[in-house]
Design an enzyme around this catalytic site. Sequence first.
Site, PDB file in Angstrom:
ATOM      1  N   GLY A  13      12.691  22.416 -27.788  1.00 36.56           N
ATOM      2  CA  GLY A  13      13.111  22.584 -26.386  1.00 36.56           C
ATOM      3  C   GLY A  13      12.676  21.488 -25.449  1.00 36.56           C
ATOM      4  N   TYR A 149      22.817  15.921 -44.019  1.00 35.91           N
ATOM      5  CA  TYR A 149      22.813  16.571 -42.691  1.00 35.91           C
ATOM      6  C   TYR A 149      23.872  17.670 -42.618  1.00 35.91           C
ATOM      7  CZ  TYR A 149      23.486  17.159 -37.640  1.00 35.91           C
ATOM      8  OH  TYR A 149      23.620  17.695 -36.379  1.00 35.91           O
TER       9      TYR A 149
HETATM   10  N1  LIG Z   1      23.723  15.657 -30.177  1.00 39.77           N
HETATM   11  C1  LIG Z   1      24.744  15.951 -30.991  1.00 39.77           C
HETATM   12  O1  LIG Z   1      25.776  15.240 -31.047  1.00 39.77           O
HETATM   13  C2  LIG Z   1      24.674  17.177 -31.877  1.00 39.77           C
HETATM   14  C3  LIG Z   1      25.838  17.567 -32.539  1.00 39.77           C
HETATM   15  C4  LIG Z   1      25.794  18.671 -33.367  1.00 39.77           C
HETATM   16  C5  LIG Z   1      24.623  19.377 -33.525  1.00 39.77           C
HETATM   17  N2  LIG Z   1      23.498  18.989 -32.860  1.00 39.77           N
HETATM   18  C6  LIG Z   1      22.271  19.762 -33.078  1.00 39.77           C
HETATM   19  O2  LIG Z   1      21.698  20.124 -31.841  1.00 39.77           O
HETATM   20  C7  LIG Z   1      20.291  20.323 -32.017  1.00 39.77           C
HETATM   21  C8  LIG Z   1      19.560  19.636 -30.877  1.00 39.77           C
HETATM   22  O3  LIG Z   1      19.755  18.244 -30.986  1.00 39.77           O
HETATM   23  P1  LIG Z   1      19.890  17.267 -29.730  1.00 39.77           P
HETATM   24  O4  LIG Z   1      21.157  16.555 -29.875  1.00 39.77           O
HETATM   25  O5  LIG Z   1      19.564  17.971 -28.472  1.00 39.77           O
HETATM   26  O6  LIG Z   1      18.756  16.183 -30.109  1.00 39.77           O
HETATM   27  P2  LIG Z   1      17.315  15.877 -29.515  1.00 39.77           P
HETATM   28  O7  LIG Z   1      17.424  15.526 -28.075  1.00 39.77           O
HETATM   29  O8  LIG Z   1      16.699  14.921 -30.435  1.00 39.77           O
HETATM   30  O9  LIG Z   1      16.589  17.291 -29.615  1.00 39.77           O
HETATM   31  C9  LIG Z   1      16.120  17.791 -30.844  1.00 39.77           C
HETATM   32  C10 LIG Z   1      14.879  18.594 -30.568  1.00 39.77           C
HETATM   33  O10 LIG Z   1      14.365  19.090 -31.819  1.00 39.77           O
HETATM   34  C11 LIG Z   1      13.018  18.666 -31.917  1.00 39.77           C
HETATM   35  N3  LIG Z   1      12.605  18.517 -33.290  1.00 39.77           N
HETATM   36  C12 LIG Z   1      13.027  17.639 -34.231  1.00 39.77           C
HETATM   37  N4  LIG Z   1      12.345  17.796 -35.358  1.00 39.77           N
HETATM   38  C13 LIG Z   1      11.470  18.806 -35.138  1.00 39.77           C
HETATM   39  C14 LIG Z   1      10.487  19.431 -35.913  1.00 39.77           C
HETATM   40  N5  LIG Z   1      10.230  19.045 -37.177  1.00 39.77           N
HETATM   41  N6  LIG Z   1       9.772  20.427 -35.358  1.00 39.77           N
HETATM   42  C15 LIG Z   1       9.990  20.813 -34.086  1.00 39.77           C
HETATM   43  N7  LIG Z   1      10.888  20.250 -33.296  1.00 39.77           N
HETATM   44  C16 LIG Z   1      11.628  19.261 -33.817  1.00 39.77           C
HETATM   45  C17 LIG Z   1      12.973  17.338 -31.172  1.00 39.77           C
HETATM   46  O11 LIG Z   1      11.647  16.930 -30.909  1.00 39.77           O
HETATM   47  P3  LIG Z   1      11.332  15.370 -30.563  1.00 39.77           P
HETATM   48  O12 LIG Z   1      11.795  15.171 -29.143  1.00 39.77           O
HETATM   49  O13 LIG Z   1       9.858  15.261 -30.733  1.00 39.77           O
HETATM   50  O14 LIG Z   1      12.133  14.529 -31.524  1.00 39.77           O
HETATM   51  C18 LIG Z   1      13.771  17.744 -29.951  1.00 39.77           C
HETATM   52  O15 LIG Z   1      13.010  18.524 -29.083  1.00 39.77           O
HETATM   53  C19 LIG Z   1      19.960  19.782 -33.404  1.00 39.77           C
HETATM   54  O16 LIG Z   1      19.793  20.863 -34.295  1.00 39.77           O
HETATM   55  C20 LIG Z   1      21.186  18.968 -33.775  1.00 39.77           C
HETATM   56  O17 LIG Z   1      21.397  18.898 -35.161  1.00 39.77           O
HETATM   57  C21 LIG Z   1      23.492  17.902 -32.038  1.00 39.77           C
END
Ligand SMILES: NC(=O)c1ccc[n+]([C@@H]2O[C@H](COP(=O)([O-])OP(=O)(O)OC[C@H]3O[C@@H](n4cnc5c(N)ncnc54)[C@H](OP(=O)(O)O)[C@@H]3O)[C@@H](O)[C@H]2O)c1
Length: 249
Positions: A13, A149
């Site tokens: 979050g 992925y």
């Molecule tokens: N952005 C896209 O285009 C997209 C598309 C489809 C699905 N998603 C999904 O949406 C979700 C959120 O992604 P986002 O795009 O918002 O990316 P993001 O800004 O990188 O957010 C991901 C979050 O997950 C945390 N995280 C990663 N690895 C972790 C771990 N081992 N333990 C606890 N927290 C962890 C990150 O922490 P840190 O900040 O420390 O890295 C960050 O808070 C993901 O599941 C992703 O696969 C994203």
Amino acid sequence: MRLFGKTALITGGNSGIGFATAKLFLAQGAKVIITGRNQTLIDEAVAQLGQNAFGILCDAGNMQDINALPNKISKLSDTVDILFSNAGVGLFAPFEQTTEKIFDANMEINFKGTVFTIQKLLPLIPNGGSIVLNATVLAHLGYETSSAYSASKAAVLSFCKTLAIELAPKDIRVNTISPGPINTPIYSKMGIPQDILQEFAAGVQALIPMNRFGASEDIANAALFLASADSTFMTGSEIRVDGGKSITF
Ligand SMILES: NC(=O)c1ccc[n+]([C@@H]2O[C@H](COP(=O)([O-])OP(=O)(O)OC[C@H]3O[C@@H](n4cnc5c(N)ncnc54)[C@H](OP(=O)(O)O)[C@@H]3O)[C@@H](O)[C@H]2O)c1
């Protein structure tokens, strides 16, 4: 105030979609607990989110952290009415260069972390609770370099359906959001040089019928719908929020 009196736990979050969802849930009256893997980033996010926001360090790929989570949450709330399992990484590589490390990180954080976080928190989720999973439209598509992925997220989609059936007698709903390309920091964490990333983003954008990347708030709005009483007859469902990306050739 569609979430007034509710407690929401949002994994991952401190950034991107999770952070935008935390903001929206707070504005809708919820108490919000975020998790993340970096204490400094969690603290900064909680400070920005303000009153009624709390943070817990919990690596979604680490079973010790996941096992310790319920006890840490119970110091902040008796229940988790809404669980948004959002933490995730996007580690891409051509199939022949997909190492065990890349495979394991995708699977452990995106899939295993989702499964066991929910299992451990289930005793805190009351009747009427809502679990929202975060997958991707790539779970339905073939996309080069995304074998590990996409499979980790396809597993999340499958898991959603089984869990929805198992938890229906407890009146706990389980639904999935599948985002298309969303403008978040996830891309800059892939270790791709900035110029190549920009070229990649332009290529992806050209293939989206709405001709833009989504915003984190687009996903937060879908999460609010699934978390709230607006969707009480939905379980085992998937909402694609992708600007039409997944319906094109
Ligand atoms: N952005 C896209 O285009 C997209 C598309 C489809 C699905 N998603 C999904 O949406 C979700 C959120 O992604 P986002 O795009 O918002 O990316 P993001 O800004 O990188 O957010 C991901 C979050 O997950 C945390 N995280 C990663 N690895 C972790 C771990 N081992 N333990 C606890 N927290 C962890 C990150 O922490 P840190 O900040 O420390 O890295 C960050 O808070 C993901 O599941 C992703 O696969 C994203």
